[in-house]
Write a protein that holds these residues in place. Sequence first.
Motif: not given
Length: 156
Positions: A6-9, A14-18, A24-25
């Motif tokens: 399950x996804x954890x907080x 979005x900013x925690x997605x590889x 974005x880089x």
Amino acid sequence: MSPSPPLTPDLATLDDQLCFAIYSANTAINRMYRPYLSKLGLTYPQYIALLALWETDDVTVGALGKRLFLDTNTLTPLLKRLEGMGHLTRTRDPRDERVVRIRLTDQGRALQAQASDALACVHAMASEANVDLKPWIKALGHLRTEALKKAQSAGG
């Protein structure tokens, strides 16, 4: 296939997605390249095709596509444009007419020296940010390899 955890907080934003960090880089770095490449009349995909050809000239379209992770339908128009600009030639292999070989022209080889500013801009940025690019490049290469394995096993 085993169920996903399950996804954890801390992984749900979005900013925690590889994938978003890489995307974005990539977008930011491409923007940084743009002024240098526009002076050369090149797009970023054309530039990476030339980088590969400066490494290894006289390759097949298939080999170049594999090296760049591009399919023939994407690569062919890009190569036609570079040929129209005088940077390379595309010729049928006399041993197998189905195979198209790509070779740099003298003009295409000379462009490498002109492209040195584009190469230097990323290294200068990394130096200013006190970032060693080599471990990043190695780690991303490893991630790419693992992602491709997963995609193949999933039928992608």
